[in-house]
Design a protein around this motif. Structure first.
Motif, mmCIF file in Angstrom:
data_model
loop_
_atom_site.group_PDB
_atom_site.id
_atom_site.type_symbol
_atom_site.label_atom_id
_atom_site.label_comp_id
_atom_site.label_asym_id
_atom_site.label_seq_id
_atom_site.Cartn_x
_atom_site.Cartn_y
_atom_site.Cartn_z
ATOM 1 N N VAL A 103 16.582 -32.301 -20.584
ATOM 2 C CA VAL A 103 16.851 -30.914 -20.228
ATOM 3 C C VAL A 103 18.207 -30.540 -20.816
ATOM 4 C CG1 VAL A 103 17.275 -29.286 -18.347
ATOM 5 C CG2 VAL A 103 15.536 -31.057 -18.089
ATOM 6 N N VAL A 104 18.268 -29.368 -21.456
ATOM 7 C CA VAL A 104 19.524 -28.815 -21.941
ATOM 8 C C VAL A 104 19.794 -27.572 -21.109
ATOM 9 C CG1 VAL A 104 20.743 -27.806 -23.896
ATOM 10 C CG2 VAL A 104 19.140 -29.702 -24.265
ATOM 11 N N LEU A 105 20.868 -27.612 -20.335
ATOM 12 C CA LEU A 105 21.239 -26.518 -19.447
ATOM 13 C C LEU A 105 22.328 -25.683 -20.102
ATOM 14 C CD1 LEU A 105 21.016 -25.265 -16.551
ATOM 15 C CD2 LEU A 105 22.926 -26.756 -15.940
ATOM 16 N N LYS A 106 22.095 -24.364 -20.173
ATOM 17 C CA LYS A 106 23.077 -23.437 -20.742
ATOM 18 C C LYS A 106 23.546 -22.501 -19.641
ATOM 19 C CE LYS A 106 20.722 -23.527 -25.146
ATOM 20 N NZ LYS A 106 19.863 -22.763 -26.061
ATOM 21 N N VAL A 107 24.861 -22.456 -19.459
ATOM 22 C CA VAL A 107 25.462 -21.603 -18.439
ATOM 23 C C VAL A 107 26.553 -20.763 -19.091
ATOM 24 C CG1 VAL A 107 26.798 -21.556 -16.291
ATOM 25 C CG2 VAL A 107 25.019 -23.285 -16.614
ATOM 26 N N THR A 108 26.504 -19.461 -18.862
ATOM 27 C CA THR A 108 27.572 -18.558 -19.282
ATOM 28 C C THR A 108 27.989 -17.776 -18.050
ATOM 29 O OG1 THR A 108 26.569 -18.342 -21.472
ATOM 30 C CG2 THR A 108 28.257 -16.726 -20.873
ATOM 31 N N ASP A 109 29.306 -17.787 -17.779
ATOM 32 C CA ASP A 109 29.779 -17.051 -16.603
ATOM 33 C C ASP A 109 30.172 -15.632 -16.995
ATOM 34 O OD1 ASP A 109 32.414 -17.139 -17.634
ATOM 35 O OD2 ASP A 109 32.903 -18.935 -16.476
ATOM 36 N N ARG A 110 30.502 -14.828 -16.012
ATOM 37 C CA ARG A 110 30.792 -13.413 -16.269
ATOM 38 C C ARG A 110 32.089 -13.206 -17.039
ATOM 39 N NH1 ARG A 110 31.748 -11.367 -10.125
ATOM 40 N NH2 ARG A 110 33.378 -12.846 -9.575
ATOM 41 N N ARG A 111 32.930 -14.238 -17.128
ATOM 42 C CA ARG A 111 34.159 -14.149 -17.926
ATOM 43 C C ARG A 111 33.912 -14.510 -19.386
ATOM 44 N NH1 ARG A 111 36.172 -17.301 -13.389
ATOM 45 N NH2 ARG A 111 36.064 -19.012 -14.869
ATOM 46 N N GLY A 112 32.680 -14.922 -19.709
ATOM 47 C CA GLY A 112 32.333 -15.259 -21.080
ATOM 48 C C GLY A 112 32.413 -16.732 -21.413
ATOM 49 N N ARG A 113 32.843 -17.561 -20.473
ATOM 50 C CA ARG A 113 32.901 -19.002 -20.726
ATOM 51 C C ARG A 113 31.484 -19.556 -20.692
ATOM 52 N NH1 ARG A 113 35.728 -23.856 -17.314
ATOM 53 N NH2 ARG A 113 35.189 -25.456 -18.828
ATOM 54 N N SER A 114 31.151 -20.342 -21.684
ATOM 55 C CA SER A 114 29.803 -20.920 -21.727
ATOM 56 C C SER A 114 29.893 -22.417 -21.932
ATOM 57 C CB SER A 114 28.978 -20.278 -22.845
ATOM 58 O OG SER A 114 29.505 -20.617 -24.100
ATOM 59 N N SER A 115 28.845 -23.093 -21.510
ATOM 60 C CA SER A 115 28.761 -24.537 -21.716
ATOM 61 C C SER A 115 27.305 -24.942 -21.822
ATOM 62 C CB SER A 115 29.449 -25.299 -20.582
ATOM 63 O OG SER A 115 28.793 -25.053 -19.360
ATOM 64 N N THR A 116 27.112 -26.061 -22.486
ATOM 65 C CA THR A 116 25.792 -26.647 -22.648
ATOM 66 C C THR A 116 25.890 -28.101 -22.208
ATOM 67 O OG1 THR A 116 25.372 -25.215 -24.538
ATOM 68 C CG2 THR A 116 23.943 -27.127 -24.295
ATOM 69 N N THR A 117 25.007 -28.494 -21.306
ATOM 70 C CA THR A 117 25.021 -29.856 -20.780
ATOM 71 C C THR A 117 23.632 -30.458 -20.941
ATOM 72 O OG1 THR A 117 26.575 -29.083 -19.106
ATOM 73 C CG2 THR A 117 25.660 -31.277 -18.802
ATOM 74 N N GLU A 118 23.582 -31.696 -21.415
ATOM 75 C CA GLU A 118 22.306 -32.383 -21.594
ATOM 76 C C GLU A 118 22.075 -33.381 -20.468
ATOM 77 O OE1 GLU A 118 21.212 -33.704 -25.608
ATOM 78 O OE2 GLU A 118 23.142 -32.844 -26.227
ATOM 79 N N TYR A 119 20.844 -33.410 -19.991
ATOM 80 C CA TYR A 119 20.437 -34.328 -18.935
ATOM 81 C C TYR A 119 19.176 -35.050 -19.378
ATOM 82 C CZ TYR A 119 23.452 -31.393 -16.031
ATOM 83 O OH TYR A 119 24.513 -30.709 -15.517
ATOM 84 N N ALA A 120 18.930 -36.198 -18.778
ATOM 85 C CA ALA A 120 17.711 -36.951 -19.060
ATOM 86 C C ALA A 120 17.158 -37.517 -17.766
ATOM 87 C CB ALA A 120 18.002 -38.084 -20.043
ATOM 88 N N GLY A 121 15.835 -37.762 -17.774
ATOM 89 C CA GLY A 121 15.175 -38.405 -16.645
ATOM 90 C C GLY A 121 14.914 -37.481 -15.482
ATOM 91 N N VAL A 122 14.317 -38.066 -14.461
ATOM 92 C CA VAL A 122 14.073 -37.363 -13.197
ATOM 93 C C VAL A 122 14.452 -38.338 -12.102
ATOM 94 C CG1 VAL A 122 12.339 -36.319 -11.709
ATOM 95 C CG2 VAL A 122 12.213 -35.987 -14.174
ATOM 96 N N PRO A 123 15.420 -38.039 -11.262
ATOM 97 C CA PRO A 123 16.226 -36.831 -11.218
ATOM 98 C C PRO A 123 17.117 -36.721 -12.453
ATOM 99 C CG PRO A 123 17.131 -38.442 -9.705
ATOM 100 C CD PRO A 123 15.851 -39.021 -10.242
#
Length: 147
Positions: A103-123
């Protein structure tokens, strides 16, 4: 709201969907990785803010689950000390191969800061790498400004 806290909220939503049980939206069985494996693009991207499938082909049931996540987001945010307005973007791309689920999670906050985090497996767990001294560390988030 701190960006790391928003990333944690995103992780919890993506983990709920990845688990196949959907406890954040009640008990809602789904197989996002199975559907991603059979999608022509090999992945499914879910927009948790608007409740849409952005990329890939998903069943009606999975599309409905995405909509339910968007409906549950305000209460889930409040329970975790945030506001849905703190997010500008919150999406997760699920992909599955014969060897692993990612899973690749993309988050951008209202101030414009963004990040991408990679996860594997379940959980979902952050990927691990060796640092320059040979120690095992979690892969850092890729940060950037929203475009």
């Amino acid at each position: 709201m701190k960006h790391d806290r928003l990333c944690a909220i995103g992780h919890n939503l993506a983990d709920s969907m990845a688990s196949g049980l959907g406890f954040v939206i009640g008990y809602y069985p789904m197989d996002v990785f199975g559907e991603a494996a059979f999608s022509p693009m090999g992945a499914i991207e879910v927009d948790f803010l608007n409740g849409h499938i952005l990329r890939g082909e998903a069943s009606d049931s999975l599309q409905a689950a995405a909509a339910h996540y968007a409906e549950a987001l305000p209460e889930f945010c409040r329970a975790n000390g945030a506001d849905p307005a703190d997010f500008e973007n919150l999406s997760a791309t699920f992909d599955s191969t014969a060897l692993e689920r990612r899973v690749v999670l993309k988050v951008t906050d209202r101030r414009g800061r963004s990040s991408t985090t990679e996860y594997a497996g379940v959980p979902l767990k952050r990927l691990r790498v060796l640092d320059s001294l040979g120690r095992i560390r979690t892969t850092p988030r890729r940060a950037g400004l929203a475009s």
